[in-house]
Design a protein around this motif. Structure first.
Motif, PDB file in Angstrom:
ATOM      1  N   UNK A 289       0.823  -1.221   0.000  1.00  0.00           N
ATOM      2  CA  UNK A 289       0.000   0.000   0.000  1.00  0.00           C
ATOM      3  C   UNK A 289       0.852   1.264   0.000  1.00  0.00           C
ATOM      4  N   UNK A 290       0.312   2.287  -0.643  1.00  0.00           N
ATOM      5  CA  UNK A 290       0.980   3.584  -0.672  1.00  0.00           C
ATOM      6  C   UNK A 290       0.172   4.586   0.157  1.00  0.00           C
ATOM      7  N   UNK A 291       0.855   5.399   0.926  1.00  0.00           N
ATOM      8  CA  UNK A 291       0.192   6.378   1.781  1.00  0.00           C
ATOM      9  C   UNK A 291       0.601   7.791   1.364  1.00  0.00           C
ATOM     10  N   UNK A 292      -0.357   8.709   1.435  1.00  0.00           N
ATOM     11  CA  UNK A 292      -0.046  10.119   1.233  1.00  0.00           C
ATOM     12  C   UNK A 292       0.483  10.664   2.547  1.00  0.00           C
ATOM     13  N   UNK A 293       1.714  11.144   2.532  1.00  0.00           N
ATOM     14  CA  UNK A 293       2.353  11.641   3.749  1.00  0.00           C
ATOM     15  C   UNK A 293       2.411  13.165   3.711  1.00  0.00           C
ATOM     16  N   UNK A 294       2.159  13.790   4.840  1.00  0.00           N
ATOM     17  CA  UNK A 294       2.212  15.248   4.934  1.00  0.00           C
ATOM     18  C   UNK A 294       2.911  15.658   6.218  1.00  0.00           C
ATOM     19  N   UNK A 295       3.718  16.691   6.120  1.00  0.00           N
ATOM     20  CA  UNK A 295       4.364  17.263   7.303  1.00  0.00           C
ATOM     21  C   UNK A 295       4.379  18.771   7.160  1.00  0.00           C
ATOM     22  N   UNK A 318      -7.468  14.840   3.933  1.00  0.00           N
ATOM     23  CA  UNK A 318      -7.359  14.305   5.280  1.00  0.00           C
ATOM     24  C   UNK A 318      -5.968  14.570   5.863  1.00  0.00           C
ATOM     25  N   UNK A 319      -4.941  14.455   5.030  1.00  0.00           N
ATOM     26  CA  UNK A 319      -3.584  14.696   5.520  1.00  0.00           C
ATOM     27  C   UNK A 319      -3.399  16.149   5.935  1.00  0.00           C
ATOM     28  N   UNK A 320      -4.048  17.082   5.232  1.00  0.00           N
ATOM     29  CA  UNK A 320      -3.957  18.493   5.595  1.00  0.00           C
ATOM     30  C   UNK A 320      -4.712  18.777   6.892  1.00  0.00           C
ATOM     31  N   UNK A 321      -5.860  18.124   7.069  1.00  0.00           N
ATOM     32  CA  UNK A 321      -6.626  18.292   8.300  1.00  0.00           C
ATOM     33  C   UNK A 321      -5.822  17.785   9.494  1.00  0.00           C
ATOM     34  N   UNK A 322      -5.144  16.648   9.298  1.00  0.00           N
ATOM     35  CA  UNK A 322      -4.390  16.034  10.396  1.00  0.00           C
ATOM     36  C   UNK A 322      -3.182  16.864  10.830  1.00  0.00           C
ATOM     37  N   UNK A 323      -2.762  17.804   9.991  1.00  0.00           N
ATOM     38  CA  UNK A 323      -1.669  18.686  10.397  1.00  0.00           C
ATOM     39  C   UNK A 323      -2.103  19.588  11.549  1.00  0.00           C
ATOM     40  N   UNK A 324      -3.402  19.880  11.589  1.00  0.00           N
ATOM     41  CA  UNK A 324      -4.003  20.633  12.706  1.00  0.00           C
ATOM     42  C   UNK A 324      -3.241  21.931  12.978  1.00  0.00           C
ATOM     43  N   UNK A 372     -12.348  18.410 -17.520  1.00  0.00           N
ATOM     44  CA  UNK A 372     -12.303  19.691 -16.841  1.00  0.00           C
ATOM     45  C   UNK A 372     -12.414  19.503 -15.327  1.00  0.00           C
ATOM     46  N   UNK A 373     -11.968  20.519 -14.602  1.00  0.00           N
ATOM     47  CA  UNK A 373     -12.134  20.500 -13.150  1.00  0.00           C
ATOM     48  C   UNK A 373     -13.611  20.616 -12.802  1.00  0.00           C
ATOM     49  N   UNK A 374     -13.963  20.088 -11.647  1.00  0.00           N
ATOM     50  CA  UNK A 374     -15.353  20.118 -11.199  1.00  0.00           C
ATOM     51  C   UNK A 374     -15.417  20.490  -9.725  1.00  0.00           C
ATOM     52  N   UNK A 375     -16.475  21.166  -9.341  1.00  0.00           N
ATOM     53  CA  UNK A 375     -16.692  21.485  -7.941  1.00  0.00           C
ATOM     54  C   UNK A 375     -15.866  22.671  -7.457  1.00  0.00           C
ATOM     55  N   UNK A 376     -15.885  22.876  -6.156  1.00  0.00           N
ATOM     56  CA  UNK A 376     -15.186  24.006  -5.543  1.00  0.00           C
ATOM     57  C   UNK A 376     -13.693  23.726  -5.417  1.00  0.00           C
ATOM     58  N   UNK A 377     -12.895  24.712  -5.769  1.00  0.00           N
ATOM     59  CA  UNK A 377     -11.442  24.592  -5.621  1.00  0.00           C
ATOM     60  C   UNK A 377     -11.075  24.992  -4.192  1.00  0.00           C
ATOM     61  N   UNK A 378     -11.127  24.039  -3.300  1.00  0.00           N
ATOM     62  CA  UNK A 378     -10.959  24.304  -1.870  1.00  0.00           C
ATOM     63  C   UNK A 378      -9.591  24.909  -1.556  1.00  0.00           C
ATOM     64  N   UNK A 379      -8.571  24.527  -2.316  1.00  0.00           N
ATOM     65  CA  UNK A 379      -7.205  24.948  -2.008  1.00  0.00           C
ATOM     66  C   UNK A 379      -6.697  26.033  -2.965  1.00  0.00           C
ATOM     67  N   UNK A 380      -7.591  26.712  -3.657  1.00  0.00           N
ATOM     68  CA  UNK A 380      -7.171  27.644  -4.707  1.00  0.00           C
ATOM     69  C   UNK A 380      -6.382  28.835  -4.172  1.00  0.00           C
ATOM     70  N   UNK A 485      -6.319  27.164   8.139  1.00  0.00           N
ATOM     71  CA  UNK A 485      -6.438  25.917   8.894  1.00  0.00           C
ATOM     72  C   UNK A 485      -7.624  25.106   8.336  1.00  0.00           C
ATOM     73  N   UNK A 486      -7.402  23.817   8.160  1.00  0.00           N
ATOM     74  CA  UNK A 486      -8.455  22.933   7.669  1.00  0.00           C
ATOM     75  C   UNK A 486      -8.949  22.069   8.827  1.00  0.00           C
TER      76      UNK A 486
END
Length: 516
Positions: A289-295, A318-324, A372-380, A485-486
């Motif tokens: 398995x591969x995991x998305x890692x964030x720091x 989820x990784x961005x939220x977990x940075x808290x 094309x992109x769809x929905x809201x660009x949360x991180x724009x 903050x997310x």
């Protein structure tokens, strides 16, 4: 002079030039995965059952076809042992595909050949006395069956018909291009599992040994694909795919060549202590398995994205939220990313850009379509830098090129791999499938990716271990003064959003909206 050498060479060339063609009976296959991989990738598509028009009381696709005799004086008897007369039915079932190439380029060890060609019986076995009219060239079928019979009787080790036919299908597909292949049960399951997060290898470790001047296999994992094919510790590894190995390669280079989407295959060339070289086709079924890692580094989110799976968008958020903590910018690391689910790249692009063309897909028979992109660009609002290297491929190149074209992110590193074709996995049954190249893609602005790659805005050199810091310095100059903050939504509200999304998915995947 060795006559048999030229006989075998001639047969293989004929098989290469006389492609199997099937043109009778409509067959519609369902594309369940669409792939943009490094020699490999996969993406879920809408479903459509494979159907073959029924003909006659027994629903056989060849029931209405006229049969012709290949050997007028040797018509196969009914109930004969090893009767292969139904091979035509199998060929008809593939009539949507043409120009298959079943050539075999491997040449036997010349020292093992004999001058007496008369010992080999190359007559056409009576088991294949009939073939469906227009299903395939009778001469090609004669040659194919003669080769099968020859291998049955003369090959040094006993081999069963099922293995022979599986090998034939695999060879036919891999000769089309390096991404097409026949998937057995294990490879098919691994490829399906990849969409949820698996990358795979063949189960070996290698190291360059200067004293012998070769890359040497130092570890073979038990029951791995390599172990099952007889690859052993101490074997020399000369080539992986199209890449020949020499002292200039680095350990990471070789590791990345051996690694790819779980279930995909790769050819390796090995030898026993430098003696006769041998090519082995292995599937990357040693999956993990591969995991998305964030720091968080000085307010900047450093996110490692190893591959594109169905859930990559959710995992990144989820990784961005977990940075808290407040985030003032994102450094997205896509080095060594082999690609994956193409629609996943589009959904990730939708986090950073709104109402934007991401990629053009050019199929054989249809007009180009634009994703094309769809929905809201949360991180724009977050400044962004993307790290890539020469192993960033396919879906990774789609995302990088779209962010670059819109000047949404600075692309840094080196020129990417240059893989611009799309593969679809077409189920043959519950356990087997064919992975076939069905389209090419170019950037949203029409630039070619295949064989060219994505050129970075800023080229980085030196050891890759220093690239993180260089990329971070570039991003710090553009970082927000105050971060964002997310947080995780309350469960009740989150369930409402999921329910709404589920309804949208049902509408999107309904037959009326199916464009596959």
């Amino acid at each position: 002079m060795h006559p048999i050498y030229f006989i075998r060479s001639s047969v293989s060339k004929r098989l290469g030039k006389q492609a199997m063609r099937a043109s009778t009976g409509p067959t519609v296959f369902k594309l369940t995965f669409i792939i943009g991989l490094f020699g490999l990738s996969a993406a879920s598509m809408s479903t459509q059952a494979a159907t073959i028009a029924a003909s006659g009381a027994n629903n056989s696709p060849t029931a209405s076809l006229q049969l012709i005799s290949l050997n007028d004086d040797e018509i196969a008897a009914k109930n004969n042992v090893d009767n292969l007369s139904d091979i035509a039915d199998m060929l008809d079932a593939a009539d949507d595909y043409d120009d298959y190439d079943d050539s075999i380029d491997n040449v036997a060890d010349e020292t093992a050949l004999t001058d007496d060609a008369n010992d080999i019986d190359t007559s056409i076995p009576p088991e294949v006395a009939q073939v469906s009219l227009n299903a395939i060239s009778p001469e090609t079928l004669k040659t194919f069956v003669a080769v099968v019979d020859l291998v049955r009787r003369e090959y040094v080790d006993a081999v069963n018909d099922e293995e022979l036919f599986n090998n034939a299908m695999s060879g036919m597909l891999t000769k089309l291009d390096s991404h097409a292949e026949f998937l057995d049960a294990e490879a098919y399951e691994n490829l399906r599992a990849f969409t949820e997060g698996d990358v795979g290898d063949i189960g070996i470790k290698v190291a360059y040994q200067p004293e012998v001047g070769y890359w040497v296999i130092t570890e073979v994992i038990n029951d791995s694909p390599a172990d099952k094919k007889g690859i052993a510790i101490g074997d020399y590894l000369h080539q992986v795919g199209d890449s020949k190995l020499d002292e200039d390669k680095e350990n990471n280079d070789v590791e990345q060549l051996l690694t790819g989407i779980a279930g995909t295959q790769i050819d390796i060339v090995t030898s026993k202590a430098g003696r006769r070289k041998h090519t082995t086709t292995l599937q990357r079924n040693n999956s993990h398995p591969q995991m998305i890692e964030a720091k968080l580094v000085n307010g900047i989110a450093f996110v490692k994205l190893p591959a594109f799976q169905n859930n990559s968008r959710e995992k990144l958020l989820e990784s961005l939220i977990n940075l808290d903590a407040p985030i003032s910018g994102i450094l997205l690391d896509m080095r060594d990313n082999p690609g994956g689910v193409l629609t996943s790249a589009v959904s990730l692009a939708s986090l950073f850009m709104s109402d934007t063309d991401v990629v053009q897909v050019q199929a054989r028979q249809n007009e180009s379509s634009v994703l094309k992109t769809q929905g809201d660009a949360i991180l724009k609002d977050l400044p962004m830098v993307v790290l890539q290297n020469r192993y960033s491929a396919s879906a990774a190149e789609v995302l990088a090129s779209s962010l670059q074209a819109q000047k949404r992110a600075i692309i840094v590193g080196e020129v990417s791999y240059g893989k611009g074709s799309v593969q679809s996995v077409i189920p043959l049954n519950d356990e087997q499938a064919v992975k076939l190249t069905v389209a090419n893609y170019v950037t949203a602005s029409g630039k070619k990716i295949d064989g060219i790659g994505v050129k970075p805005d800023v080229t980085l050199s030196g050891s890759e271990s220093t690239w993180d810091e260089q990329a971070m310095d570039l991003l710090k100059k553009r970082a927000l003064a105050s971060g964002i903050r997310f947080i995780r939504k309350p469960a009740e509200e989150d369930n409402k959003i999921k329910a709404k999304a589920a309804v949208g998915n049902v509408i999107k995947q309904s037959p009326l909206n199916d464009k596959s």
